[in-house]
Design a protein around this motif. Structure first.
Motif, PDB file in Angstrom:
ATOM      1  N   ARG A 353       0.798  -1.265   0.092  1.00 17.47           N
ATOM      2  CA  ARG A 353       0.185   0.012   0.039  1.00 17.47           C
ATOM      3  C   ARG A 353       0.950   1.274   0.000  1.00 17.47           C
ATOM      4  O   ARG A 353       0.286   2.452   0.221  1.00 17.47           O
ATOM      5  CB  ARG A 353      -1.150   0.068   1.125  1.00 17.47           C
ATOM      6  N   GLY A 354       2.258   1.262  -0.122  1.00 19.40           N
ATOM      7  CA  GLY A 354       3.079   2.311  -0.324  1.00 19.40           C
ATOM      8  C   GLY A 354       3.529   2.862   0.945  1.00 19.40           C
ATOM      9  O   GLY A 354       4.219   3.849   0.884  1.00 19.40           O
ATOM     10  N   HIS A 355       3.463   2.324   2.201  1.00 16.13           N
ATOM     11  CA  HIS A 355       3.757   2.803   3.171  1.00 16.13           C
ATOM     12  C   HIS A 355       5.342   2.383   3.452  1.00 16.13           C
ATOM     13  O   HIS A 355       6.035   1.499   2.628  1.00 16.13           O
ATOM     14  CB  HIS A 355       3.032   1.963   4.637  1.00 16.13           C
ATOM     15  N   THR A 356       6.101   2.882   4.371  1.00 17.18           N
ATOM     16  CA  THR A 356       7.412   2.617   4.578  1.00 17.18           C
ATOM     17  C   THR A 356       7.723   2.184   6.026  1.00 17.18           C
ATOM     18  O   THR A 356       6.690   2.138   6.994  1.00 17.18           O
ATOM     19  CB  THR A 356       8.118   4.257   4.485  1.00 17.18           C
ATOM     20  N   PRO A 357       8.902   1.852   6.386  1.00 16.41           N
ATOM     21  CA  PRO A 357       9.400   1.571   7.796  1.00 16.41           C
ATOM     22  C   PRO A 357       8.996   2.306   8.833  1.00 16.41           C
ATOM     23  O   PRO A 357       8.843   2.258   9.955  1.00 16.41           O
ATOM     24  CB  PRO A 357      10.832   1.070   7.563  1.00 16.41           C
TER      25      PRO A 357
END
Length: 458
Positions: A353-357
């Protein structure tokens, strides 16, 4: 210099700090982060250097919703096994729920029994919630003073008779008791009347079980809680939100100044009702896993900050209580075991979904640390914080094999799933306590935590 006092440096091209992800060297001394330096900064003289390459260095996860069940139901789980699984999954702090143990944590005497059971057995730092049940309003302030992080209550049957639910009058009395000392009430929010009125069809069909726990039951209960929090000026926290249709109520209440926070769980973010096989009672939890469209809305609420944190609601039981022989959802214990898998499960879906750490750190470290009032020492890679870390290889995958899990009862809804994100190592106050899914120390290194005193406002 003693070995445990020796400075060390953890270096990575991907360190997640409160300001975002960057290449950095993190300096640790005496179990505390002392500096976050440039990636190429020379290590202090005599310091031990660990180069993590491109693995992500996250703040250790904080899980504020764990049912350890010990003492009394340690065959379901126990402090040793639960915290070992937490360590293997990148979690460095847990807060134990007050029910399913015998006795429940509803008096200071019961809290001492719980602490005695945990002492010397926890692999990660461990705190305790108290419980609000009928007749114990007078115990809430003493429990608060003894260091519990807040108080859990149910609005309908909890699943165990020794932890009864509060009716509307008792709920108001608890909030009136908590408000003067700013105690936190954390609530399993489902309306009992709507649950009682919902259709009940025992059997293996997941659709029938889902119909027995309608979204309206969550929404109605949350609306009532918000009204009481507004009336008493009290703090409330909504546990394990599964109904996305309650999110507008929560957002509007916050805009009006009501102090309400909310969590959701890995299973609501990664599993959907459409994929639950009939008879697969390992997927049963309350409130339930809902449809994909509902899940999409939960993800949007995480992105915009309406949902504050993601925690496991690790609620295990023995395999027989899951009614796997009949597949009857109505008879099965409701709870999903995910302590060891939550980080990887959430990352698997988040990356799609395009999220990051950095988002993971906000949802699973900083958010729950703030909920528990531990954000002065936990939940961030920043000077002055405990040197608690999770090392994640974000692009590596693994297939979930229950026999490799460290939970006492490894039955899991994630069995056979391929997940992204391998937890390479977990550090507690600078000591590696787990590596590649197994414990790396012979003796438990965790400490028992008490609620920190609030910092005076200036």
């Amino acid at each position: 210099m003693a070995v445990e006092e020796q400075e060390q440096v953890l270096r990575s091209t991907r360190v997640v700090t409160p300001e975002g992800e960057r290449a950095a060297s993190v300096v640790v001394a005496g179990g505390t982060i002392t500096a976050v330096l440039a990636h190429d900064a020379p290590p202090p003289a005599g310091a031990r250097l660990t180069d993590l390459g491109d693995d992500v260095l996250l703040p250790g996860l904080v899980d504020t919703h764990v049912h350890v069940n010990d003492p009394g139901r340690a065959e379901w789980e126990g402090f040793g096994t639960a915290t070992a699984a937490a360590a293997a999954g990148g979690i460095t702090t847990v807060v134990d729920m007050p029910l399913n143990s015998i006795p429940p944590t509803t008096t200071t005497a019961h809290l001492e029994v719980k602490r005695a059971a945990a002492r010397g057995r926890v692999h990660v730092d461990t705190g305790f919630w108290g419980g609000a049940v009928p007749g114990n309003a007078g115990d809430l302030r003493p429990l608060h003073d003894a260091g519990v992080f807040g108080f859990k209550c149910f609005l309908l049957h909890s699943g165990v008779d020794e932890f009864p639910q509060l009716n509307s009058d008792e709920l108001g009395a608890a909030l009136a008791e908590l408000a003067p000392f700013d105690g936190l009430l954390i609530v399993h929010a489902e309306d009992p009347l709507l649950i009682e009125a919902a259709p009940r069809r025992p059997g293996p069909r997941y659709a029938d079980f889902l119909a027995s726990r309608p979204q309206a039951a969550e929404d109605t209960a949350i609306a009532g809680l918000i009204a009481l929090a507004r009336r008493f000026g009290a703090r409330i926290h909504i546990l394990h939100l599964s109904s996305a249709s309650a999110l507008p109520l929560i957002g509007a209440a916050r805009r009006d100044g009501v102090r309400v926070t909310v969590e959701t769980c890995p299973h609501f973010l990664t599993l959907t009702a459409e994929e639950v096989p009939d008879g697969a009672t390992e997927f049963k939890c309350c409130p339930p896993i809902r449809e994909a469209a509902n899940q999409d809305a939960l993800w949007r609420a995480l992105a915009d900050g309406t949902i504050d944190c993601v925690v496991s609601d690790h609620s295990p039981s023995t395999a027989d209580l899951k009614a796997r022989d009949t597949g009857d959802f109505a008879a099965a214990w409701g709870g999903i075991s995910s302590l060891q898998l939550g980080l990887s499960a959430v990352w698997t879906e988040a990356r799609k979904r395009g999220h990051t750490p950095a988002d993971l750190a906000r949802w699973m470290s900083a958010g729950p640390a703030a909920l528990a009032g531990l954000d002065g020492t936990k939940g961030a890679i920043a000077p002055g914080h405990d040197a608690d870390f999770a090392v994640l290889a974000p692009e590596e995958t693994f297939t979930v094999e229950p026999r490799r899990l460290l939970h006492r009862n490894p039955l899991t809804a994630y069995a056979g799933r391929t997940l992204h994100g391998v937890v390479r190592a977990t550090y507690l106050r600078g000591e590696m306590i787990a590596r590649n899914g197994v414990l790396a120390v012979s003796e438990p290194a965790g400490r028992l935590l008490t609620r920190p005193a609030p910092v005076p406002r200036t």
